[in-house]
Write a protein that holds these residues in place. Structure first.
Motif, PDB file in Angstrom:
ATOM      1  N   ASP A 235      18.012   1.707  16.179  1.00 57.45           N
ATOM      2  CA  ASP A 235      17.241   1.066  15.103  1.00 57.45           C
ATOM      3  C   ASP A 235      15.844   0.683  15.582  1.00 57.45           C
ATOM      4  O   ASP A 235      15.521   0.747  16.777  1.00 57.45           O
ATOM      5  CB  ASP A 235      17.986  -0.139  14.523  1.00 57.45           C
ATOM      6  N   ALA A 236      15.009   0.249  14.620  1.00 57.80           N
ATOM      7  CA  ALA A 236      13.600  -0.022  14.901  1.00 57.80           C
ATOM      8  C   ALA A 236      13.439  -1.120  15.944  1.00 57.80           C
ATOM      9  O   ALA A 236      12.541  -1.060  16.797  1.00 57.80           O
ATOM     10  CB  ALA A 236      12.872  -0.389  13.607  1.00 57.80           C
TER      11      ALA A 236
ATOM     12  N   GLU B  72      11.453  -0.584  19.351  1.00 52.17           N
ATOM     13  CA  GLU B  72      10.275  -1.408  19.610  1.00 52.17           C
ATOM     14  C   GLU B  72      10.389  -2.127  20.954  1.00 52.17           C
ATOM     15  O   GLU B  72       9.424  -2.208  21.727  1.00 52.17           O
ATOM     16  CB  GLU B  72      10.100  -2.428  18.485  1.00 52.17           C
TER      17      GLU B  72
ATOM     18  N   ARG C 108       5.535  12.017  15.853  1.00 56.23           N
ATOM     19  CA  ARG C 108       6.649  11.350  15.195  1.00 56.23           C
ATOM     20  C   ARG C 108       7.886  12.202  15.203  1.00 56.23           C
ATOM     21  O   ARG C 108       8.992  11.713  15.297  1.00 56.23           O
ATOM     22  CB  ARG C 108       6.271  11.008  13.748  1.00 56.23           C
TER      23      ARG C 108
ATOM     24  N   ILE D 133      11.279  10.299  15.613  1.00 54.39           N
ATOM     25  CA  ILE D 133      10.919   8.918  15.313  1.00 54.39           C
ATOM     26  C   ILE D 133      10.505   8.867  13.850  1.00 54.39           C
ATOM     27  O   ILE D 133       9.551   9.538  13.431  1.00 54.39           O
ATOM     28  CB  ILE D 133       9.782   8.434  16.218  1.00 54.39           C
TER      29      ILE D 133
ATOM     30  N   TYR E  66       5.859   6.376  23.580  1.00 55.80           N
ATOM     31  CA  TYR E  66       7.106   6.763  22.925  1.00 55.80           C
ATOM     32  C   TYR E  66       8.044   7.543  23.849  1.00 55.80           C
ATOM     33  O   TYR E  66       9.260   7.307  23.864  1.00 55.80           O
ATOM     34  CB  TYR E  66       6.818   7.610  21.678  1.00 55.80           C
TER      35      TYR E  66
ATOM     36  N   GLU F 257      10.021   4.550   9.739  1.00 52.05           N
ATOM     37  CA  GLU F 257      10.496   3.160   9.926  1.00 52.05           C
ATOM     38  C   GLU F 257      10.624   2.809  11.406  1.00 52.05           C
ATOM     39  O   GLU F 257      11.171   1.761  11.747  1.00 52.05           O
ATOM     40  CB  GLU F 257      11.849   2.967   9.229  1.00 52.05           C
ATOM     41  N   LYS F 258      10.152   3.701  12.269  1.00 47.66           N
ATOM     42  CA  LYS F 258      10.207   3.521  13.726  1.00 47.66           C
ATOM     43  C   LYS F 258      11.645   3.472  14.249  1.00 47.66           C
ATOM     44  O   LYS F 258      11.941   2.797  15.235  1.00 47.66           O
ATOM     45  CB  LYS F 258       9.449   2.268  14.159  1.00 47.66           C
ATOM     46  N   GLU F 259      12.546   4.211  13.612  1.00 51.54           N
ATOM     47  CA  GLU F 259      13.890   4.399  14.134  1.00 51.54           C
ATOM     48  C   GLU F 259      13.898   5.671  14.973  1.00 51.54           C
ATOM     49  O   GLU F 259      13.289   6.673  14.599  1.00 51.54           O
ATOM     50  CB  GLU F 259      14.910   4.511  13.000  1.00 51.54           C
TER      51      GLU F 259
END
Length: 497
Positions: free
Chosen positions: A21-22, A26, A478, A99, A65, A102-104
């Motif tokens: 998850d994000a 993060e 991404r 990625i 990333y 939603e940055k998941e």
């Protein structure tokens, strides 16, 4: 984390995705920033003091990333394996990562797994068992070897003959020019041993101590030093000394000197008994190997390449350890014989495949037969290992997991079930052997023979994961398709440095 898209593939491999998850992603990105910020120079900031948003503004939001992905990958893989109850083999690989907006982070993995096994017939199998017979001639040959080992070495006051050891100096030249490896002093050469270039030893025979002469020989066409192959060479040879073996008489006194027996007749019978034991053991081993081959030939199992490669790794380590015990080095040996590691591994692969098949066969038999292992058996196995390796018992327990001990015992018990139910048949008559090819010509100096690795039934080799390969970090997009890489692969310094 969430596991999805689990798919079984051919060759006992499984692919699956793990969604991080994000918040998890993060956290990993921020950890990558903190790890690398001291290496990144940004004008207007002291080194290591530039805020993350400034660095991302200069190099792109995805600058950390890939390292964050590498950081999350091992844990994500372990989570997926645990959730799906997979029994993995070898090293897994990341096939893709994405990625989302939603940055998941979604990581895609592929890994080899322990194969599904369907047993065929494994009890009551028939296999040929060699007949064992020790002849008088074989006993005589062994007795002669013992006699030679106990020979007395004396100076020979006569010209050299076959079997003598000549202590020689020699200097070899080709077209009058000395060459590498063509010179030695006080070299002990056993005449008739065939360790020097063909024709060399024959010309030393007849020389006396103190005598010098030139010996002309021709290097074989396939000689390992290409610059000498097929060329004529002249060796100037001087005989410094001659040694001969004086054999002891084969009588009762000899038997008393070399054994615990009082008569030569008793000693001969003891030799025969030992040789018969070896013959029977070899015949039994050959019979057992044949039964195991039949049993795994009857089973259905898609053996993954990773499992075979693990066994190749183990065999290469065994080979290297054996050579080191003899004061040699595997890499040096391979260079000398003109073989690279890839070719050597390919040579090991057929036996490694047999070991892998034996391993899965015996584990499945143990499962079907409900084989159990007692605490006493485990303790006894640890004690045997400590005694064999002459180390402290607690060290063995710390270094060898109990599961490995249990697996070994179960495998042996499973193999014994196959052996005990096996039916020995008459060996197939061998066809007459073809005419023996000429012996391979040998170089001027002795070469080390490759030690043959004996395959044993029920042998299980431990596998070791290869070290992670370092790679440069790259900016990611991404959605990025990557080449397959080990999950454990460590991220290196970012290009933004």
């Amino acid at each position: 984390m969430i596991v999805k898209n689990v798919e079984k593939k051919e060759k006992s491999t499984v692919s699956f995705d793990v969604l991080c998850d994000a918040a998890e992603f993060e956290k990993a990105v921020d950890a990558a920033y903190r790890k690398n910020k001291s290496k990144i120079f940004v004008q207007g900031f002291r080194k290591g003091k530039a805020p993350r948003m400034v660095i991302e503004g200069m190099y792109g939001k995805d600058v950390f990333y890939e390292e964050a992905t590498d950081e999350l990958a091992p844990g994500a893989f372990s989570f997926g394996v645990e959730q799906e109850g997979l029994r993995t083999v070898g090293s897994p690989a990341i096939t893709n990562f994405e990625i989302s907006d939603e940055k998941e982070l979604t990581l895609s993995f592929v890994t080899a797994v322990w194969p599904e096994v369907t047993l065929g017939e494994y009890k009551g199998l028939e296999a040929p068992k060699p007949k064992t017979e020790v002849t008088d001639e074989q006993v005589d040959e062994e007795l002669a070897r013992v006699q030679r080992r106990n020979a007395r070495i004396a100076t020979a006051e006569r010209p050299a003959k076959d079997g003598d050891t000549a202590i020689i100096d020699y200097l070899g030249t080709v077209d009058g020019v000395p060459f590498d490896g063509g010179k030695d002093e006080n070299h002990g050469l056993v005449l008739g041993s065939g360790t020097f270039i063909p024709g060399f030893e024959e010309q030393v025979i007849g020389m006396s101590t103190g005598e010098e002469k030139d010996i002309t020989v021709t290097f074989p066409e396939d000689y390992h030093a290409a610059e000498l192959a097929g060329k004529e060479a002249v060796f100037h040879v001087r005989v410094n000394d001659l040694k001969e073996e004086i054999l002891p008489e084969l009588d009762d006194e000899f038997a008393k000197d070399v054994s615990e027996f009082d008569t030569l007749a008793e000693y001969r019978e003891a030799i025969r008994g030992r040789m018969e034991t070896v013959e029977k053991d070899n015949a039994e081993s050959e019979f057992q190997n044949a039964l195991i081959e039949k049993a795994y030939g009857n089973m259905t199992a898609d053996i993954p390449d990773a499992m075979i490669e693990d066994h190749v790794d183990s065999m290469v380590r065994e080979y290297d350890q054996n050579m080191q015990a003899s004061g040699l080095n595997l890499q040096t040996y391979l260079q000398y014989v003109g073989q690279d590691m890839n070719a050597f591994r390919a040579q090991m692969r057929p036996m490694a495949e047999r070991r892998a098949k034996t391993e899965v066969l015996l584990e499945k038999v143990a499962e079907v037969e409900n084989i159990e292992v007692s605490a006493e058996e485990i303790a006894e196995e640890y004690e045997k290992a400590a005694e064999n390796y002459q180390v402290d018992l607690e060290m063995v327990k710390a270094g060898v997991p109990e599961s490995a001990i249990v697996g070994d015992i179960k495998a042996r018990k499973a193999a014994q079930i196959i052996f005990d139910s096996g039916i020995a048949t008459e060996p197939v008559a061998e066809e007459p052997a073809p005419e023996e090819a000429p012996a391979e010509e040998k170089p001027a100096k002795k070469t080390t023979r490759k030690k043959k690795t004996e395959e044993k039934p029920a042998e299980e080799a431990a596998s070791e994961e290869a070290p992670a390969e370092e790679k440069p970090a790259k900016k990611t997009t991404r959605k990025k398709k990557t080449e397959e890489k080990p999950v454990e692969e460590a991220a290196s310094e970012d290009k933004a440095e």
